[in-house]
Scaffold this active site. Structure first.
Site, short mmCIF file in Angstrom:
data_model
loop_
_atom_site.label_atom_id
_atom_site.label_comp_id
_atom_site.label_asym_id
_atom_site.label_seq_id
_atom_site.Cartn_x
_atom_site.Cartn_y
_atom_site.Cartn_z
CD GLU A 127 -8.63 6.59 6.65
OE1 GLU A 127 -7.45 6.93 6.50
OE2 GLU A 127 -9.04 5.44 6.41
CG MET A 266 -12.33 1.96 8.94
SD MET A 266 -11.20 3.07 8.07
CE MET A 266 -10.23 3.70 9.44
CG ASN A 268 -12.81 0.34 12.49
OD1 ASN A 268 -12.79 1.54 12.25
ND2 ASN A 268 -13.60 -0.50 11.83
CG HIS A 298 -4.59 -3.07 3.01
ND1 HIS A 298 -3.86 -2.39 2.05
CD2 HIS A 298 -5.26 -2.10 3.69
CE1 HIS A 298 -4.07 -1.09 2.17
NE2 HIS A 298 -4.93 -0.89 3.15
CD GLU A 299 -8.37 -2.69 5.68
OE1 GLU A 299 -8.22 -1.83 6.55
OE2 GLU A 299 -8.43 -2.43 4.46
#
Length: 815
Positions: A127, A266, A268, A298-299
């Protein structure tokens, strides 16, 4: 290599022209075991709506060969991270072979050597437009396609990607294995991933999911220690979000990979990466466990909001991040042991959004994003923290049932496609039966923080500048303070519209505006309420009410309406009887910051000593002991304080407290080089060298400061983690202002030449701003630098925000 940044107009033109059917990507990582070479061959199958038209493919690598529909392309034309393509057919197959040796900066890919065992680990993080650094692609979020990876890696390595491998076989040549992965769903280029290295792997099967956890070999005991807790949180999150969103995560495999030197995490698809600073080397405190749980939730929320349904362009980046942040707190409070997470959020995090939103760095939550580089300039507290606070206000405004119904509609309509904000708001409007257009404009298109005052039976709202006040749905709690304890007199909900809204309240002495913290606004209490809330914060029964008082005190510091000594005294009183694990550490952190950073030099030592005295009383409470000892180590001022610390350190099973004591002693001028060397030799942490660096950072000594400075800005030797921020604050000791003055100006110069990926650069920019150590002259220089367009936009915004806070610190010291 100078890289062009993709503009919104270019992305729209390419999106109108192309539809990507699939990516088939071969990655060769064998050159990374002992070298720096990453190689890839990207085969892109796509259609063109206007045969004969031309476009470009993104590839910020050394291109060895490329062909379009079997015909070679002149790769010498590649420039600025783009390879021009000749006239397209209706149906196209593009093949690009490329390599890069830029594997040590964290720009798209990072190769790390563990200092303890010399094992090599590699991760990718793509990102916003870093995929072009590792394989050729059309690197924009609205050209989604299935990705199929075939990865050749050293035979001693494990490879993780967005799903389970179909096969793992020995390579035909060399000491390597070939990992073949099935097609992903239709995904944006920035949420696919390839990680590799001699990872330790643990798998657990629960609730129909295959859960994987990975870490480097030197951290295996840490992962194993916390594994059960992380498995539980993962199960809770998947179950909660799947039910609430009406759309279970549609893949059996869900991996979480802890990697070195990643400054954050991140999202993914199916394979989240975290900086392995989240594997706390010492058994974590409640607050550290909550932070890690927030990362996990969150992820995970991004699997739906960001991955399954993706923004069309980066002008809705705020929504992507704000939603995941809001959903993390929502899920933790409802589905995990962290039931008081909203109180923690208010006490520990929301302040950062008020600081930025009340500063010259304020910007609307939603704004024009002409190119990708501009998008990342707003990767900040307004995006994450104010954004989620506004979503929390929307839940209060339309009701949680309507909010959930709208989300279910949204995910079922738009799965594996791209959307705009209006698509989401239309779902909420249908679910709630309310026209949300005016609400959307007021909250998302206007910058700044409303200030709310309760006076003469009216809520008075002052909006920034010439703006109209926003609509606010908020609660007011009233307490009778006539006796020895605070007695609740009533709690009521109000919809506030316009500059003045009459409210009918019961009689009482203390009135808490925005009780429950449903809206985002600064509150200026009446004089009586301010006095009572600071004096009697400890008598409020609801943790969220106590959190609101601490947060209001922080807002009033920014507004210049309260002196640091009064806030410090209130927090010290609160800590003497605080029992909520959700609040003890946020209150300790705020109290330490006010006494250490905000208070004038003449008052700071006494305030720190008073805090340390109060903290000694918490040391014997099991739930508070570890956090209390850490705060005591940062504020120890008397022989009695050191006696408590030394006794605790003698009983400790690790070296965390000993390191913290060494930092405080170094700050006070008592540096023992031999003792620090012994600590370093005894510490099994692969990042233990950073603990030594923290001791040096605290020393009032030029040589020591220089070594820390080189680690940050010359050698780039500071691993990216939350501890980076701690190291920065340790460097900028308020009592060392004269010694540090030259470094404040050097910081401004270093901003021009920073290296590394977005997350790592951002950490350094924030960590090394001299809050608490800068003076009026530096402040003027920083404000000037914030207008210098030669600096990246993110750095300029951080300069504006932090300079505002520094200006308020300098002002508060005069109160």
């Amino acid at each position: 290599m100078t890289l062009a940044t993709l503009t919104k107009d270019e992305a729209q033109t390419r999106s109108d022209l192309l539809e990507v059917q699939r990516y088939d990507i071969d990655v060769d990582m064998t050159g990374l075991l002992e070298g720096e070479v990453w190689r890839s061959t990207s085969t892109i199958t796509f259609t063109c709506s206007e045969p004969g038209a031309t476009t470009f493919v993104d590839v910020a690598m050394d291109v060895a060969r490329a062909s379009l529909n079997g015909h070679d392309i002149d790769v010498s034309a590649a420039a600025d991270g783009r390879l021009p393509l000749p006239a397209l057919a209706a149906d196209n197959v593009l093949v690009v072979e490329a390599s890069t040796t830029n594997t040590d900066t964290g720009e798209g890919v990072l190769r790390t050597v563990d200092p303890t065992d010399k094992l090599v680990y590699v991760w990718t993080s793509l990102e916003p437009d870093e995929a072009r650094r590792v394989w050729a692609c059309f690197d924009q979020p609205d050209l989604k396609a299935p990705h199929r990876f075939v990865v050749t890696a050293p035979s001693s390595w494990l490879v993780t990607s967005n799903g389970a491998p179909e096969s793992v076989v020995d390579a035909e040549t060399g000491d390597a294995r070939v990992w073949t992965y099935p097609d992903t769903p239709r995904l944006s280029t920035y949420v696919v991933v390839v990680n590799a290295g001699p990872f330790h792997e643990v798998r657990r099967q629960h609730d129909g999911y295959d859960l994987g956890f990975y870490c480097r070999q030197s951290l295996v005991p840490i992962l194993e220690r916390d594994l059960d807790e992380m498995v539980t949180l993962t199960r809770q999150g998947l179950a909660f979000f799947g039910e609430r969103f009406g759309y279970p995560f549609p893949q059996e495999r869900y991996d979480q990979v802890f990697v070195p030197n990643l400054g954050g995490a991140m999202e993914n698809w199916g394979c989240v990466t975290y900086g392995d600073g989240q594997l706390f080397r010492t058994p974590p405190t409640h607050a550290q466990r909550a932070v890690r749980a927030e990362f996990i939730f969150h992820e995970m929320a991004h699997m739906w909001f960001g991955d399954l349904v993706t923004m069309q362009w980066w002008d809705d980046l705020w929504l992507n991040e704000a939603f995941a942040s809001w959903a993390a707190n929502w899920g933790m409070a409802a589905a995990s042991e962290f039931t008081e997470q909203w109180a923690t959020f208010l006490a520990a995090s929301k302040r950062t959004a008020y600081e930025m939103d009340m500063s010259p760095a304020s910007h609307p939550i939603r704004g024009a994003v002409p190119d990708v580089a501009s998008a990342m300039s707003n990767f900040d507290a307004i995006t994450y923290v104010k954004g989620q606070s506004v979503l929390h206000q929307l839940v209060a405004y339309i009701g949680e049932d309507a909010f959930v119904e709208g989300l279910r509609d949204y995910f079922s309509r738009y799965a594996f496609s791209n959307t705009r904000l209006d698509d989401l708001m239309d779902c909420y409007a249908r679910a709630s039966g309310r026209d949300l257009s005016a609400w959307t404009r007021a909250w998302l298109d206007e910058a700044g923080t409303d200030v709310i005052t309760l006076a003469d039976g009216e809520l008075v709202v002052q909006a920034p500048g010439t703006q109209d006040p926003r609509p606010h749905h908020l609660d007011i709690a009233v307490f009778d303070a006539s006796g020895d304890t605070l007695v609740p007199a009533g709690r009521s909900s109000h919809e506030v519209t316009g500059p003045r809204t009459p409210v009918d309240l019961p009689g009482g002495d203390l009135r808490l505006v925005n009780a429950g913290d449903f809206t985002f606004a600064a509150v200026k209490p009446d004089d009586t309420s301010l006095r009572l809330m600071l004096e009697r914060i400890h008598q409020l029964e609801d943790p969220l009410d106590r959190s609101l008082v601490a947060a209001t005190a922080g807002q009033l510091l920014l507004l210049g309406d309260v002196a640091p000594r009064d806030v410090s005294a209130a927090l010290t009183r609160a800590l003497a009887s605080e029992t909520s694990a959700a609040l003890i550490e946020p209150f300790l952190a705020q109290a330490l910051q006010v006494a250490d950073r905000w208070a004038p030099a003449a008052e700071s030592p006494a305030l720190l000593a008073a805090l340390a005295d109060a903290v000694v009383g918490l040391v014997d409470l099991p739930d508070a002991r570890q956090a209390a000892l850490r705060t005591l180590a940062a504020s120890a001022s008397t022989a009695a304080h050191w006696a408590v610390l030394e006794a605790a350190a003698a009983e400790a099973t690790d070296l965390d407290l000993a390191w913290r004591m060494a930092v405080r002693r170094a700050e006070l001028g008592d540096y023992d080089e031999d003792a620090v060397r012994r600590l370093l030799e005894s510490d099994p942490d692969p990042d233990a060298a950073m603990r030594r660096l923290a001791v040096l950072a605290a020393r009032p000594d030029v040589e020591a400061k220089e070594e820390v400075w080189r680690a940050f800005f010359v050698d780039y030797a500071v691993p990216a983690s939350r501890e980076t921020l701690v190291l920065g604050s340790t460097f900028w000791r308020p009592g060392q202002a004269e010694l540090l003055a030259p470094y404040t100006y050097r910081y401004l110069e270093e901003l021009r030449t920073l290296k590394g990926g977005l997350l790592n650069q951002g950490l350094t920019i924030r960590a090394m701003y001299p809050l608490g150590a800068g003076d009026e002259d530096f402040l003027a220089a920083a404000e000037n630098a914030a207008e210098d367009t030669a600096l990246i936009a993110y750095a300029r915004n951080q300069l504006r925000s932090n300079s505002f806070v520094l200006s308020r610190i300098l002002q508060a010291r005069r109160l």
